[in-house]
Scaffold this motif. Structure first.
Motif, mmCIF file in Angstrom:
data_model
loop_
_atom_site.group_PDB
_atom_site.id
_atom_site.type_symbol
_atom_site.label_atom_id
_atom_site.label_comp_id
_atom_site.label_asym_id
_atom_site.label_seq_id
_atom_site.Cartn_x
_atom_site.Cartn_y
_atom_site.Cartn_z
ATOM 1 N N ILE A 1 0.843 -1.199 0.000
ATOM 2 C CA ILE A 1 0.000 0.000 0.000
ATOM 3 C C ILE A 1 0.879 1.250 0.000
ATOM 4 N N GLY A 2 2.008 1.159 0.705
ATOM 5 C CA GLY A 2 2.924 2.304 0.753
ATOM 6 C C GLY A 2 3.427 2.709 -0.618
ATOM 7 N N SER A 3 3.828 1.737 -1.427
ATOM 8 C CA SER A 3 4.389 2.072 -2.749
ATOM 9 C C SER A 3 3.310 2.638 -3.675
ATOM 10 N N HIS A 4 2.093 2.115 -3.571
ATOM 11 C CA HIS A 4 1.008 2.672 -4.393
ATOM 12 C C HIS A 4 0.661 4.092 -3.939
ATOM 13 N N THR A 5 0.839 4.360 -2.649
ATOM 14 C CA THR A 5 0.596 5.718 -2.147
ATOM 15 C C THR A 5 1.711 6.665 -2.581
ATOM 16 N N LEU A 6 2.952 6.171 -2.629
ATOM 17 C CA LEU A 6 4.049 6.991 -3.183
ATOM 18 C C LEU A 6 3.689 7.436 -4.605
ATOM 19 N N ILE A 7 3.173 6.503 -5.399
ATOM 20 C CA ILE A 7 2.809 6.821 -6.792
ATOM 21 C C ILE A 7 1.778 7.952 -6.821
ATOM 22 N N GLU A 8 0.730 7.825 -6.025
ATOM 23 C CA GLU A 8 -0.326 8.863 -6.012
ATOM 24 C C GLU A 8 0.215 10.193 -5.501
ATOM 25 N N ILE B 1 -14.563 -5.147 -8.322
ATOM 26 C CA ILE B 1 -13.877 -6.445 -8.159
ATOM 27 C C ILE B 1 -13.310 -6.939 -9.496
ATOM 28 N N ASP B 2 -14.012 -6.661 -10.571
ATOM 29 C CA ASP B 2 -13.496 -7.072 -11.891
ATOM 30 C C ASP B 2 -12.188 -6.345 -12.227
ATOM 31 N N ASP B 3 -12.152 -5.035 -11.951
ATOM 32 C CA ASP B 3 -10.907 -4.265 -12.191
ATOM 33 C C ASP B 3 -9.777 -4.823 -11.314
ATOM 34 N N MET B 4 -10.128 -5.199 -10.084
ATOM 35 C CA MET B 4 -9.108 -5.694 -9.151
ATOM 36 C C MET B 4 -8.500 -6.991 -9.675
ATOM 37 N N MET B 5 -9.378 -7.867 -10.158
ATOM 38 C CA MET B 5 -8.899 -9.182 -10.598
ATOM 39 C C MET B 5 -8.121 -9.082 -11.924
ATOM 40 N N LEU B 6 -8.549 -8.164 -12.777
ATOM 41 C CA LEU B 6 -7.831 -7.963 -14.050
ATOM 42 C C LEU B 6 -6.422 -7.444 -13.763
ATOM 43 N N SER B 7 -6.328 -6.442 -12.881
ATOM 44 C CA SER B 7 -5.020 -5.826 -12.591
ATOM 45 C C SER B 7 -4.116 -6.790 -11.835
ATOM 46 N N ALA B 8 -4.705 -7.602 -10.970
ATOM 47 C CA ALA B 8 -3.890 -8.556 -10.186
ATOM 48 C C ALA B 8 -3.238 -9.590 -11.109
ATOM 49 N N TRP B 9 -4.012 -10.034 -12.106
ATOM 50 C CA TRP B 9 -3.478 -11.051 -13.018
ATOM 51 C C TRP B 9 -2.399 -10.447 -13.941
ATOM 52 N N LYS B 10 -2.612 -9.214 -14.395
ATOM 53 C CA LYS B 10 -1.627 -8.525 -15.251
ATOM 54 C C LYS B 10 -0.297 -8.402 -14.508
ATOM 55 N N PRO C 1 -7.382 -4.731 0.945
ATOM 56 C CA PRO C 1 -6.694 -4.135 -0.210
ATOM 57 C C PRO C 1 -6.206 -5.216 -1.167
ATOM 58 N N VAL C 2 -6.589 -5.114 -2.432
ATOM 59 C CA VAL C 2 -6.169 -6.103 -3.437
ATOM 60 C C VAL C 2 -5.922 -5.396 -4.769
ATOM 61 N N GLY C 3 -5.411 -6.146 -5.741
ATOM 62 C CA GLY C 3 -5.190 -5.584 -7.075
ATOM 63 C C GLY C 3 -3.811 -4.973 -7.209
ATOM 64 N N ALA C 4 -3.575 -4.377 -8.366
ATOM 65 C CA ALA C 4 -2.237 -3.858 -8.701
ATOM 66 C C ALA C 4 -2.380 -2.594 -9.536
ATOM 67 N N HIS C 5 -1.305 -1.839 -9.631
ATOM 68 C CA HIS C 5 -1.336 -0.581 -10.386
ATOM 69 C C HIS C 5 -1.757 -0.862 -11.829
ATOM 70 N N ILE C 6 -2.559 0.024 -12.378
ATOM 71 C CA ILE C 6 -3.173 -0.193 -13.705
ATOM 72 C C ILE C 6 -2.128 -0.457 -14.789
ATOM 73 N N SER C 7 -0.900 0.031 -14.567
ATOM 74 C CA SER C 7 0.168 -0.168 -15.566
ATOM 75 C C SER C 7 0.676 -1.616 -15.577
ATOM 76 N N GLY C 8 0.383 -2.357 -14.525
ATOM 77 C CA GLY C 8 0.931 -3.707 -14.400
ATOM 78 C C GLY C 8 2.375 -3.699 -13.924
ATOM 79 N N GLU C 9 2.882 -2.494 -13.572
ATOM 80 C CA GLU C 9 4.293 -2.343 -13.192
ATOM 81 C C GLU C 9 4.530 -2.376 -11.688
ATOM 82 N N ASN C 10 3.447 -2.384 -10.905
ATOM 83 C CA ASN C 10 3.611 -2.474 -9.452
ATOM 84 C C ASN C 10 2.406 -3.193 -8.863
ATOM 85 N N GLY C 11 2.687 -3.958 -7.791
ATOM 86 C CA GLY C 11 1.593 -4.697 -7.168
ATOM 87 C C GLY C 11 2.069 -5.347 -5.895
ATOM 88 N N GLU C 12 1.275 -6.295 -5.402
ATOM 89 C CA GLU C 12 1.630 -6.979 -4.154
ATOM 90 C C GLU C 12 2.794 -7.926 -4.425
#
Ligand code: WQD
Length: 343
Positions: free
Chosen positions: A13-20, A323-332, A183-194
């Motif tokens: 969560i910290g790294s995604h907050t750095l991005i924002e 939830i659909d966006d979360m699962m799409l981004s998590a898989w990417k 908290p689930v999912g990953a950054h929309i770019s697919g370049e950062n996540g859990e």
């Protein structure tokens, strides 16, 4: 230049907050992390996504002298966002003192430093697990806290209490407590996540690892009194969580808060069962997930989901992803991990 300290900035969560923060504000951002449960390569990915630089400090927040020495070089720290904590629920059950020592000592050291340096805006990372097994759903911020199901959750309950008793003792100090749901999912770019450092315990990374042939998902019980027998949670996209931190920080710094300590639920307000989450993953990624049904997991609450109206009305925050966006981004993200694109 006004500086914001982000502890645990190399974490999920910290790294995604750095991005924002880097994309939406002009603050000088300093991340503190000891990489006990994160990877320093995450910083490189944050800079690549944002094309921005930021400062990083490697230190253990339990070492007050090291903390003081490192932060004293900054002239105008105006806020702290405190993510850094151990957060693995099963580990906290087997090693409670490790959790009490780390999670509370680091918080106390930070608050002490804020008092010494007149840093008056503090955001604390809390969790829906402070509610325990709530009697009434959805939970609001006024829902009475029940007995914590783990020492991890207990450190969040105690942390909130420490802040509640500390804030009135420092005249200009104000804090916001953010209770995350799942908290689930990953950054929309697919370049950062859990990035689980060891085997994950939480559902979505286990789903994506199972789809990659790297894990075996067991659904912990399908005999609960719910729509399909599986537990219900309020899954919320990590980028929506990150966005809430920026809004909370601005809300504090612009002195809009009339309260010394404010609490906000960060959830979508929608409960999703384990099987519904699996079906979303399969639908969005056009694949079939192999899993088995197993016994219930001790400590699991049957259902918990948020009333998020307070954050929507006061912080002007609105979760944008479902939830659909979360699962799409998590898989990417998992596919990029599988290709080794994350180093
Ligand atoms: C979700 C659902 C499981 C794994 C924890 C912390 C909470 C927060 C989020 C930090 C449950 C089921 C899971 C598996 C499964 N962490 N599940 N098979 O327990 O709701 O919350 O993580 O802030 O504080 O308590 O999340 O992802 O572990 O479980 O069936 O292999 O998925 O039973 O119903 P949880 P989770």
């Amino acid at each position: 230049m006004k500086t914001i300290i982000v502890t645990g900035g190399a974490g999920y969560i910290g790294s995604h907050t750095l991005i924002e923060l880097l994309e939406k504000t002009d603050f000088n951002i300093v991340s503190i992390d000891n990489f006990s449960n994160s990877d320093k390569n995450t910083y490189t990915r944050v800079s690549k996504i944002t094309n921005k630089l930021f400062e990083t400090i490697e230190l253990d927040l339990c070492d007050k002298n090291a903390l003081t020495k490192a932060l004293n070089k900054y002239e105008s720290i105006v806020g702290v966002i405190h993510f850094a904590a151990f957060k693995t629920v099963p580990e906290s059950v087997s090693l409670p003192l490790k959790y009490y020592n780390n999670n509370l000592t680091s918080l106390i050291n930070l608050l002490d430093y804020c008092k010494e340096k007149n840093i008056n805006n503090f955001i604390f990372s809390s969790s829906c697990s402070v509610y325990g097994n709530a009697d009434k759903l959805p939970v609001t911020e006024e829902t009475p806290l029940k007995k914590a199901e783990s020492s991890y959750a207990h450190t969040k309950q105690i942390g909130e209490e420490i802040i509640n008793y500390f804030a009135p003792s420092v005249s200009s100090f104000k804090a916001i407590i953010l209770r995350y749901f799942n908290p689930v999912g990953a950054h929309i770019s697919g370049e950062n996540g859990e990035l689980p450092i060891s085997k994950p315990n939480n559902l979505v990374p286990i789903i994506t690892q199972t789809a990659s042939g790297k894990n075996n998902l067991t659904v912990f019980g399908n005999d609960y009194d719910t729509v399909d027998g599986t537990c219900i949670r309020d899954y919320i996209h990590v980028s929506d969580i990150a966005d809430a931190h920026v809004k909370a920080l601005i809300y504090l710094i612009e002195s809009k808060s009339s309260e010394k300590v404010s609490v906000f639920n960060l959830g979508t307000g929608t409960g999703v069962s384990v099987l519904q989450a699996i079906k979303s993953f399969e639908k969005m990624n056009n694949l079939t997930l192999n899993y088995t049904i197993g016994d219930r997991r001790p400590g699991d609450v049957i259902a918990v989901y948020a009333n998020n109206e307070k954050a929507k009305s006061i912080l002007k925050w609105e979760p944008k992803l479902n939830i659909d966006d979360m699962m799409l981004s998590a898989w990417k993200w998992q596919q990029n991990l599988n290709k080794g694109l994350t180093n």
